[in-house]
Motif scaffolding. Sequence first.
Motif, PDB file in Angstrom:
ATOM      1  N   PRO A 134       0.736  -1.157   0.051  1.00 26.92           N
ATOM      2  CA  PRO A 134      -0.115  -0.089  -0.037  1.00 26.92           C
ATOM      3  C   PRO A 134       1.173   1.196  -0.001  1.00 26.92           C
ATOM      4  CG  PRO A 134       0.091  -0.738   2.358  1.00 26.92           C
ATOM      5  CD  PRO A 134       1.052  -1.801   1.538  1.00 26.92           C
ATOM      6  N   MET A 135       1.996   1.206   0.020  1.00 25.43           N
ATOM      7  CA  MET A 135       3.144   2.467   0.255  1.00 25.43           C
ATOM      8  C   MET A 135       3.180   3.005  -1.140  1.00 25.43           C
ATOM      9  SD  MET A 135       3.198   2.398   3.291  1.00 25.43           S
ATOM     10  CE  MET A 135       4.332   3.821   3.646  1.00 25.43           C
ATOM     11  N   SER A 136       3.310   2.391  -2.363  1.00 24.74           N
ATOM     12  CA  SER A 136       3.588   3.157  -3.545  1.00 24.74           C
ATOM     13  C   SER A 136       2.669   2.756  -4.562  1.00 24.74           C
ATOM     14  CB  SER A 136       5.012   3.032  -4.101  1.00 24.74           C
ATOM     15  OG  SER A 136       5.345   3.507  -5.374  1.00 24.74           O
ATOM     16  N   ALA A 137       2.045   3.676  -5.482  1.00 26.66           N
ATOM     17  CA  ALA A 137       1.370   3.444  -6.481  1.00 26.66           C
ATOM     18  C   ALA A 137       2.175   3.161  -7.874  1.00 26.66           C
ATOM     19  CB  ALA A 137       0.162   4.478  -6.740  1.00 26.66           C
ATOM     20  N   GLY A 138       3.461   3.530  -7.852  1.00 32.39           N
ATOM     21  CA  GLY A 138       4.396   3.224  -8.914  1.00 32.39           C
ATOM     22  C   GLY A 138       4.617   4.485  -9.171  1.00 32.39           C
ATOM     23  N   PHE A 139       5.624   4.869  -9.964  1.00 39.33           N
ATOM     24  CA  PHE A 139       5.902   6.178 -10.670  1.00 39.33           C
ATOM     25  C   PHE A 139       7.131   5.893 -11.451  1.00 39.33           C
ATOM     26  CE2 PHE A 139       8.238   5.458  -6.440  1.00 39.33           C
ATOM     27  CZ  PHE A 139       9.510   6.172  -6.912  1.00 39.33           C
ATOM     28  N   ILE A 140       7.456   7.055 -12.222  1.00 43.95           N
ATOM     29  CA  ILE A 140       8.479   7.007 -13.419  1.00 43.95           C
ATOM     30  C   ILE A 140       9.447   8.098 -12.756  1.00 43.95           C
ATOM     31  CG2 ILE A 140       9.246   7.137 -15.751  1.00 43.95           C
ATOM     32  CD1 ILE A 140       6.618   5.904 -16.547  1.00 43.95           C
ATOM     33  N   VAL A 141      10.742   8.058 -12.843  1.00 45.52           N
ATOM     34  CA  VAL A 141      11.696   9.327 -12.513  1.00 45.52           C
ATOM     35  C   VAL A 141      12.204   9.557 -13.732  1.00 45.52           C
ATOM     36  CG1 VAL A 141      13.956   9.964 -11.273  1.00 45.52           C
ATOM     37  CG2 VAL A 141      12.453   8.013 -10.349  1.00 45.52           C
ATOM     38  N   MET A 142      12.213  10.912 -14.104  1.00 46.87           N
ATOM     39  CA  MET A 142      12.561  11.551 -15.346  1.00 46.87           C
ATOM     40  C   MET A 142      13.692  12.760 -14.993  1.00 46.87           C
ATOM     41  SD  MET A 142       9.197  11.550 -17.598  1.00 46.87           S
ATOM     42  CE  MET A 142      10.185  11.658 -19.094  1.00 46.87           C
ATOM     43  N   ALA A 143      14.305  13.221 -16.021  1.00 40.97           N
ATOM     44  CA  ALA A 143      14.884  14.477 -15.918  1.00 40.97           C
ATOM     45  C   ALA A 143      14.534  15.379 -16.861  1.00 40.97           C
ATOM     46  CB  ALA A 143      16.497  14.125 -15.987  1.00 40.97           C
ATOM     47  N   ASP A 144      14.563  16.512 -16.758  1.00 38.66           N
ATOM     48  CA  ASP A 144      14.315  17.808 -17.726  1.00 38.66           C
ATOM     49  C   ASP A 144      15.347  17.989 -18.727  1.00 38.66           C
ATOM     50  OD1 ASP A 144      15.898  19.454 -16.636  1.00 38.66           O
ATOM     51  OD2 ASP A 144      14.612  20.712 -15.789  1.00 38.66           O
ATOM     52  N   PRO A 145      15.308  18.760 -19.609  1.00 36.90           N
ATOM     53  CA  PRO A 145      16.334  18.796 -20.831  1.00 36.90           C
ATOM     54  C   PRO A 145      17.748  19.264 -19.903  1.00 36.90           C
ATOM     55  CG  PRO A 145      14.513  19.970 -21.621  1.00 36.90           C
ATOM     56  CD  PRO A 145      14.228  19.508 -20.139  1.00 36.90           C
ATOM     57  N   GLU A 146      17.704  19.963 -18.753  1.00 34.97           N
ATOM     58  CA  GLU A 146      18.987  20.271 -18.108  1.00 34.97           C
ATOM     59  C   GLU A 146      19.521  19.153 -17.175  1.00 34.97           C
ATOM     60  OE1 GLU A 146      20.021  24.350 -17.403  1.00 34.97           O
ATOM     61  OE2 GLU A 146      19.327  24.959 -19.288  1.00 34.97           O
ATOM     62  N   GLY A 147      18.657  18.331 -17.014  1.00 32.54           N
ATOM     63  CA  GLY A 147      19.024  17.161 -15.979  1.00 32.54           C
ATOM     64  C   GLY A 147      18.548  17.239 -14.599  1.00 32.54           C
ATOM     65  N   ASN A 148      17.413  18.075 -14.710  1.00 36.66           N
ATOM     66  CA  ASN A 148      16.709  18.276 -12.935  1.00 36.66           C
ATOM     67  C   ASN A 148      15.889  17.161 -13.151  1.00 36.66           C
ATOM     68  OD1 ASN A 148      17.870  20.898 -12.305  1.00 36.66           O
ATOM     69  ND2 ASN A 148      16.975  21.635 -14.118  1.00 36.66           N
ATOM     70  N   GLU A 149      15.975  16.415 -11.954  1.00 38.27           N
ATOM     71  CA  GLU A 149      15.252  15.083 -11.964  1.00 38.27           C
ATOM     72  C   GLU A 149      13.804  15.504 -11.418  1.00 38.27           C
ATOM     73  OE1 GLU A 149      17.976  15.563  -9.782  1.00 38.27           O
ATOM     74  OE2 GLU A 149      19.278  13.896 -10.780  1.00 38.27           O
ATOM     75  N   PHE A 150      12.597  14.894 -11.817  1.00 39.64           N
ATOM     76  CA  PHE A 150      11.181  14.933 -11.779  1.00 39.64           C
ATOM     77  C   PHE A 150      10.609  13.808 -11.739  1.00 39.64           C
ATOM     78  CE2 PHE A 150      11.102  15.682 -16.043  1.00 39.64           C
ATOM     79  CZ  PHE A 150       9.912  15.053 -16.658  1.00 39.64           C
ATOM     80  N   CYS A 151       9.657  13.477 -10.946  1.00 41.91           N
ATOM     81  CA  CYS A 151       8.839  12.104 -11.135  1.00 41.91           C
ATOM     82  C   CYS A 151       7.501  12.220 -11.913  1.00 41.91           C
ATOM     83  CB  CYS A 151       8.539  11.586  -9.746  1.00 41.91           C
ATOM     84  SG  CYS A 151      10.031  11.216  -8.790  1.00 41.91           S
ATOM     85  N   LEU A 152       7.014  11.430 -12.716  1.00 44.12           N
ATOM     86  CA  LEU A 152       5.701  11.470 -13.063  1.00 44.12           C
ATOM     87  C   LEU A 152       5.115  10.486 -11.947  1.00 44.12           C
ATOM     88  CD1 LEU A 152       6.110  10.399 -16.914  1.00 44.12           C
ATOM     89  CD2 LEU A 152       5.467  12.736 -15.717  1.00 44.12           C
ATOM     90  N   ASP A 153       4.025  10.872 -11.341  1.00 42.32           N
ATOM     91  CA  ASP A 153       3.410  10.227 -10.203  1.00 42.32           C
ATOM     92  C   ASP A 153       1.824  10.072 -10.560  1.00 42.32           C
ATOM     93  OD1 ASP A 153       2.538   9.490  -7.811  1.00 42.32           O
ATOM     94  OD2 ASP A 153       2.669  11.468  -6.816  1.00 42.32           O
TER      95      ASP A 153
END
Length: 153
Positions: A134-153
Amino acid sequence: MARELQITFDAHDPKALARFWAEAIGYIHPGPPGRELEPGCDAFEAWREFLAETGVPESEWNSAAAAEDPEGKGPRLYFQRVPDGKVAKNRVHLDVRAAPGLKGDERMAALEAECERLVAAGATRLQRHEPEPPMSAGFIVMADPEGNEFCLD
């Protein structure tokens, strides 16, 4: 009383990063001070004209850019040019809520579709995390064009 929030990104190319993030989350680019932009008007062209008219040296035209929620609800994103590059993992990152309310295979399919769209816009896919209820619904880790990480949640 709650305060308004602006999220600031250090960048090598503020205009390109502002374009990416506006595309990624459905934001718009604000026009120059005192200028109303007609629908469909290129805000960056309006800024170029404004900066030229006000005598700002061309070398400074890409020193900053912004992206704003067209409804005025979300935080403003501000991109400022800095000389140094990114050297470590972000200590803070954005979560782009691309599949709210979805679960399991339906959620992950929606995240994959958004991942493909953002890769086409210049992002990089880094890692997929499968759902672990029940702790995680799943996600995708990405980086923007300059390498800043973000998640698709």
